[in-house]
Design a protein around this motif. Structure first.
Motif, PDB file in Angstrom:
ATOM      1  N   TYR A  30       0.819  -1.213   0.000  1.00 53.97           N
ATOM      2  CA  TYR A  30       0.000   0.000   0.000  1.00 53.97           C
ATOM      3  C   TYR A  30       0.853   1.263   0.000  1.00 53.97           C
ATOM      4  O   TYR A  30       0.390   2.313   0.395  1.00 53.97           O
ATOM      5  CB  TYR A  30      -0.958  -0.011   1.193  1.00 53.97           C
TER       6      TYR A  30
ATOM      7  N   ASN B 185     -15.074   7.938   7.175  1.00 60.10           N
ATOM      8  CA  ASN B 185     -15.711   7.396   5.976  1.00 60.10           C
ATOM      9  C   ASN B 185     -14.884   6.310   5.322  1.00 60.10           C
ATOM     10  O   ASN B 185     -15.392   5.280   4.923  1.00 60.10           O
ATOM     11  CB  ASN B 185     -15.923   8.517   4.951  1.00 60.10           C
ATOM     12  N   MET B 186     -13.606   6.620   5.215  1.00 66.36           N
ATOM     13  CA  MET B 186     -12.716   5.693   4.561  1.00 66.36           C
ATOM     14  C   MET B 186     -12.566   4.423   5.385  1.00 66.36           C
ATOM     15  O   MET B 186     -12.653   3.312   4.867  1.00 66.36           O
ATOM     16  CB  MET B 186     -11.358   6.368   4.402  1.00 66.36           C
ATOM     17  N   VAL B 187     -12.356   4.592   6.700  1.00 64.32           N
ATOM     18  CA  VAL B 187     -12.112   3.446   7.569  1.00 64.32           C
ATOM     19  C   VAL B 187     -13.345   2.545   7.627  1.00 64.32           C
ATOM     20  O   VAL B 187     -13.237   1.323   7.616  1.00 64.32           O
ATOM     21  CB  VAL B 187     -11.737   3.926   8.988  1.00 64.32           C
ATOM     22  N   GLN B 188     -14.522   3.158   7.646  1.00 58.08           N
ATOM     23  CA  GLN B 188     -15.737   2.354   7.772  1.00 58.08           C
ATOM     24  C   GLN B 188     -16.114   1.633   6.496  1.00 58.08           C
ATOM     25  O   GLN B 188     -16.876   0.680   6.534  1.00 58.08           O
ATOM     26  CB  GLN B 188     -16.910   3.251   8.180  1.00 58.08           C
ATOM     27  N   LYS B 189     -15.592   2.116   5.376  1.00 56.31           N
ATOM     28  CA  LYS B 189     -16.093   1.567   4.126  1.00 56.31           C
ATOM     29  C   LYS B 189     -15.074   0.775   3.319  1.00 56.31           C
ATOM     30  O   LYS B 189     -15.453  -0.026   2.492  1.00 56.31           O
ATOM     31  CB  LYS B 189     -16.621   2.710   3.246  1.00 56.31           C
ATOM     32  N   ILE B 190     -13.815   1.037   3.517  1.00 55.38           N
ATOM     33  CA  ILE B 190     -12.834   0.423   2.636  1.00 55.38           C
ATOM     34  C   ILE B 190     -11.789  -0.315   3.448  1.00 55.38           C
ATOM     35  O   ILE B 190     -11.385   0.142   4.513  1.00 55.38           O
ATOM     36  CB  ILE B 190     -12.142   1.490   1.759  1.00 55.38           C
ATOM     37  N   TYR B 191     -11.361  -1.446   2.917  1.00 57.68           N
ATOM     38  CA  TYR B 191     -10.290  -2.150   3.584  1.00 57.68           C
ATOM     39  C   TYR B 191      -8.942  -1.627   3.123  1.00 57.68           C
ATOM     40  O   TYR B 191      -8.695  -1.469   1.941  1.00 57.68           O
ATOM     41  CB  TYR B 191     -10.352  -3.655   3.302  1.00 57.68           C
TER      42      TYR B 191
ATOM     43  N   ARG C 241      -4.774  -0.514   8.394  1.00 57.89           N
ATOM     44  CA  ARG C 241      -5.067   0.721   9.142  1.00 57.89           C
ATOM     45  C   ARG C 241      -3.813   1.514   9.474  1.00 57.89           C
ATOM     46  O   ARG C 241      -3.875   2.717   9.708  1.00 57.89           O
ATOM     47  CB  ARG C 241      -5.795   0.403  10.440  1.00 57.89           C
TER      48      ARG C 241
ATOM     49  N   VAL D 286     -14.107  -0.185  13.461  1.00 56.26           N
ATOM     50  CA  VAL D 286     -15.330   0.161  12.740  1.00 56.26           C
ATOM     51  C   VAL D 286     -16.551   0.135  13.649  1.00 56.26           C
ATOM     52  O   VAL D 286     -17.418   0.991  13.580  1.00 56.26           O
ATOM     53  CB  VAL D 286     -15.521  -0.785  11.543  1.00 56.26           C
TER      54      VAL D 286
ATOM     55  N   THR E 208     -15.149  -7.823   3.345  1.00 57.81           N
ATOM     56  CA  THR E 208     -14.179  -6.782   3.009  1.00 57.81           C
ATOM     57  C   THR E 208     -13.061  -6.694   4.036  1.00 57.81           C
ATOM     58  O   THR E 208     -12.082  -6.005   3.822  1.00 57.81           O
ATOM     59  CB  THR E 208     -14.883  -5.411   2.944  1.00 57.81           C
ATOM     60  N   LYS E 209     -13.240  -7.336   5.159  1.00 60.19           N
ATOM     61  CA  LYS E 209     -12.270  -7.323   6.261  1.00 60.19           C
ATOM     62  C   LYS E 209     -12.223  -5.989   6.999  1.00 60.19           C
ATOM     63  O   LYS E 209     -11.212  -5.664   7.617  1.00 60.19           O
ATOM     64  CB  LYS E 209     -10.854  -7.669   5.779  1.00 60.19           C
ATOM     65  N   ILE E 210     -13.271  -5.179   6.908  1.00 62.33           N
ATOM     66  CA  ILE E 210     -13.259  -4.001   7.765  1.00 62.33           C
ATOM     67  C   ILE E 210     -13.927  -4.303   9.084  1.00 62.33           C
ATOM     68  O   ILE E 210     -13.875  -3.526  10.005  1.00 62.33           O
ATOM     69  CB  ILE E 210     -13.891  -2.761   7.087  1.00 62.33           C
TER      70      ILE E 210
ATOM     71  N   SER F 272     -13.451  -3.712  -3.229  1.00 58.80           N
ATOM     72  CA  SER F 272     -14.826  -3.435  -2.845  1.00 58.80           C
ATOM     73  C   SER F 272     -15.300  -2.110  -3.404  1.00 58.80           C
ATOM     74  O   SER F 272     -14.596  -1.110  -3.355  1.00 58.80           O
ATOM     75  CB  SER F 272     -14.941  -3.431  -1.330  1.00 58.80           C
TER      76      SER F 272
ATOM     77  N   ILE G 222     -17.698  -0.140  -2.253  1.00 66.39           N
ATOM     78  CA  ILE G 222     -18.643   0.180  -1.194  1.00 66.39           C
ATOM     79  C   ILE G 222     -18.723   1.674  -1.024  1.00 66.39           C
ATOM     80  O   ILE G 222     -19.786   2.250  -0.922  1.00 66.39           O
ATOM     81  CB  ILE G 222     -18.224  -0.512   0.122  1.00 66.39           C
ATOM     82  N   GLU G 223     -17.573   2.313  -1.050  1.00 67.54           N
ATOM     83  CA  GLU G 223     -17.552   3.756  -0.911  1.00 67.54           C
ATOM     84  C   GLU G 223     -16.932   4.320  -2.175  1.00 67.54           C
ATOM     85  O   GLU G 223     -15.833   3.955  -2.556  1.00 67.54           O
ATOM     86  CB  GLU G 223     -16.699   4.134   0.312  1.00 67.54           C
TER      87      GLU G 223
ATOM     88  N   ALA H 243     -13.550   7.756  -2.273  1.00 67.25           N
ATOM     89  CA  ALA H 243     -12.858   7.880  -0.997  1.00 67.25           C
ATOM     90  C   ALA H 243     -11.560   8.652  -1.195  1.00 67.25           C
ATOM     91  O   ALA H 243     -10.814   8.395  -2.128  1.00 67.25           O
ATOM     92  CB  ALA H 243     -12.557   6.501  -0.427  1.00 67.25           C
TER      93      ALA H 243
ATOM     94  N   PHE I 272      -7.471   1.855  -3.054  1.00 67.79           N
ATOM     95  CA  PHE I 272      -7.901   0.496  -3.372  1.00 67.79           C
ATOM     96  C   PHE I 272      -6.722  -0.468  -3.427  1.00 67.79           C
ATOM     97  O   PHE I 272      -6.884  -1.628  -3.770  1.00 67.79           O
ATOM     98  CB  PHE I 272      -8.638   0.471  -4.709  1.00 67.79           C
TER      99      PHE I 272
END
Lengths: 260, 428
Positions: free
Chosen positions: A11, A93-99, A102, A257, B75-77, B93, B95-96, B99, B118
């Motif tokens: 990442y 928003n980002m943390v709750q929706k995307i993996y 962290r 989350v 999604t592993k969140i 995903s 989903i959002e 972002a 992503f």
């Protein structure tokens, strides 16, 4: 552990683009734009010079420089302490929706603050050059491990504080106060000699920022290689806190989350 | 994990602590710790399913049934309290959308930020950026800051990034309603293309229609458990009937309470009355038919050019469908739609008056609407027709699945799903 590092490495583009977004986005729309990154520390330095050479005359020679070489690293660290608390909750928003791992958020926050510090250092070097400070190449070489140590120390703290803030939002405000107290407990505005001799050891080993600031000042203000013991203490505490920080973060991030 | 599977979910459970009064501050946490009440809400109570590689499944259910939680765990969140989830392949995903977009940065810069979130590397983004820009149809605006974009443009850009992230498993949550109709169709086509390339897809949506168009299988989650699983064509009518039944049951219960009250009052007045059970009969739900009954289809007859009723036609023949309706609620107009399936549940065609003429049909109190097909150019087979009266937003007055069936014949031995008009010519 190794898998985690590999994933964070995958990442890396996210880290670099978040850092870029932060650095570029901050002054977007302003007329001077990126120049503000240099203007800010420069004017800070001018104000300190004015205050401490004319208004409040200090007995320390070139007090503004004495202060400034410690203040810039301190500002980096304290921004991480105070601002870093919200680096997870601020990206809800980002943390709750995307993996994504962290860790990316604290890492990119600290890197972007670190880059800011490096840019301020350009101002320091420019002033030192103009004022004909002597540059000690060997001492300057020591700047690299010192900066690195401060970086991992700040990252360790940001890991801990940002994850605590998810569960306990008061942390961000508490850190605002603690950071101020911590500044006065660190040798930023004064020399470490001012601490009574019997407290000096405890002062050095309890406050992880003390050896780091002493090292910065040795290198830049006095132009000398810091003592080995100072360097080792700094590195030791930095690595320890980084490890604790990451461990804490890793344990707490599973439920981010749900808690947000 | 079986090698043919992309996702295996084993018996996952998830509980949430729902604080009735959530204290987050120090004062509340320490002083009133005993007073803070919470309920443990079991969102998932043991859900297991498998998804094969290349398969597309839809998760359906009412709000709060646990379908989005399931997707979040894929999604592993979020992590399940117990049970395991195994996935095989790179997961992405949708989903959002958008972002990490920064309003002051250009569309191009935001593509880099968004795509990197992503998990794409710089090199991968550079390989895709032309496709992304082309897909978004924003070539002329790509170097303008996104704050100057209209919301439609913004979503188009966001969707273009998301859809161009290659993945082995794609998770989608309620996001296909993006942009105008043309762009939506484009997104759908792209999804189909992605699917045909072998990507496994999991969709959470309230739009059953979307799921029917993409998925081979629907999983209906109800109160944290799988209630029904199977082909969308079979599952959705039951789900719709259940939902309609639920709201009917609710209103029936309310009515009953009201009636009892009235009866009690009436008794006090020395009168009594038997209410007929006709209404109950009405409420008996038909799994193939649902809706609010403001408009009801009474009768459907299919006739040929001469007006003779038939149920078998050549694929070159004119077909007229006469729909008699009763307008119970005295509505002024309604959208009328039709869908055609082959009997193996392949979706052949669908349209409605809104798509055809962008208008609704005027209604009388009672009347007949004729839907005329010049021909239905499909290949030989049995075809199932759905008919519906509904609002433009999809709210259904009367949806009749499998309203009638026709046998279509083809004199030629063509193969494939449809018969395309064509000719051969030899050049000298």
């Amino acid at each position: 552990m190794f898998k985690r590092i590999k994933e964070i490495y995958e990442y890396r583009t996210m880290i670099s683009s978040l850092v870029k977004r932060d650095l570029k986005g901050r002054y977007k729309g302003s007329v001077l734009g990126f120049l503000w990154t240099f203007i800010n520390p420069l004017f800070q330095l001018i104000i300190y010079t004015f205050v401490f050479s004319i208004v409040m005359h200090s007995e320390v020679e070139d007090y503004y420089m004495f202060l400034f070489v410690a203040l810039i690293p301190w500002i980096f660290f304290s921004t991480c302490l105070a601002g870093g608390t919200t680096c997870i909750t601020g990206q809800k928003n980002m943390v709750q929706k995307i993996y994504f791992p962290r860790e990316v958020l604290p890492i990119s926050f600290v890197i972007s603050q670190f880059v800011n510090m490096l840019l301020s250092f350009i101002v320091i070097f420019a002033v030192m050059f103009v004022m004909r400070y002597k540059f000690n190449p060997l001492a300057l070489l020591c700047l690299i491990p010192v900066m690195f140590t401060e970086f991992i120390l700040a990252l360790g703290f940001t890991f801990i504080l940002s994850s605590i803030t998810v569960y306990f939002q008061d942390m961000q405000f508490i850190m605002g106060i603690l950071t101020m107290a911590w500044q006065f407990l660190s040798p930023v505005m004064y020399s470490v000699d001012r601490i009574p001799a019997q407290y000096q050891t405890i002062y050095m080993y309890v406050n992880p920022m003390a050896p780091i600031i002493i090292a910065y000042r040795d290198i830049l203000y006095y132009g000398k290689v810091p003592e080995l013991i100072t360097l080792l203490t700094a590195v030791g505490m930095g690595v320890l806190l980084f490890a604790i920080g990451w461990f804490t973060f890793d344990r707490m991030q599973r439920h981010f989350v749900e808690e947000m | 994990m079986k090698p043919e599977n992309a996702i295996e979910v084993h018996n996952i459970t998830k509980k949430f602590k729902v604080y009735l009064d959530k204290g987050r501050t120090l004062k509340e946490r320490t002083l009133f710790s005993g007073r803070r009440k919470y309920e443990n809400r079991e969102v998932l109570r043991g859900v297991s399913f498998e998804v094969k590689k290349g398969e597309a499944i839809g998760l359906i259910g009412h709000n709060g049934c646990g379908k989005s939680t399931t997707l979040k765990m894929l999604t592993k969140i979020m992590y399940p309290d117990s049970g395991t989830i195994e996935m095989n392949g790179r997961v992405s995903s949708l989903i959002e959308l958008g972002a990490g977009f920064h309003p002051d940065m250009s569309g191009r810069e935001n593509i880099y930020i968004n795509a990197s979130i992503f998990g794409l590397t710089k090199k991968e983004i550079e390989e895709r950026i032309d496709d992304i820009i082309e897909f978004s149809e924003l070539e002329d605006f790509i170097d303008n800051p996104v704050r100057t974009y209209s919301s439609g443009m913004y979503m188009r850009l966001a969707f273009a990034v998301a859809i161009n992230v290659d993945a082995d498993i794609l998770l989608i949550d309620e996001i296909l309603a993006v942009g105008d109709v043309a762009f939506q169709a484009k997104c759908f086509n792209r999804l189909r293309q992605i699917k045909s390339e072998g990507t496994t897809i999991v969709i959470v949506s309230h739009s059953l229609n979307q799921i029917e168009q993409i998925c081979e299988r629907s999983i209906w989650i109800h109160d944290g458990l799988i209630r029904l699983e199977g082909s969308p064509y079979d599952v959705h009518p039951q789900y719709m009937a259940f939902m309609a039944g639920n709201s009917l049951a609710e209103s029936a219960a309310k009515k009953k309470a009201k009636d009892e009250k009235a009866a009690a009052n009436a008794e006090a007045n020395g009168e009594s009355e038997n209410t007929s059970s006709e209404e109950e009969k009405d409420n008996k739900k038909d799994a193939k038919r649902w809706g609010s009954k403001e408009v009801v289809i009474d009768k459907i007859t299919v006739v040929d050019k001469e007006g003779k009723e038939r149920d078998a036609f050549l694929n070159s023949e004119e077909i007229n469908v006469k729909i008699s309706y009763t307008n119970n609620a005295k509505l002024e107009n309604s959208v009328v739609g039709v869908a055609i399936y082959r009997d193996d549940k392949v979706h052949i065609y669908g349209t409605n008056t809104l798509i055809d003429m962008s208008k609704m049909l005027p209604l009388k109190d009672k009347g007949v609407i004729t839907l005329k097909f010049d021909n239905i150019p499909v290949n030989a087979g049995n075809y199932i027709f759905d008919l519906a009266f509904h609002k433009p937003d999809g709210f259904e007055y009367d949806f009749w699945r499998d309203a009638f069936r026709l046998h279509i014949k083809n004199v030629k031995a063509e193969v494939g799903e449809i018969s395309i008009a064509h000719s051969w010519e030899c050049e000298n």
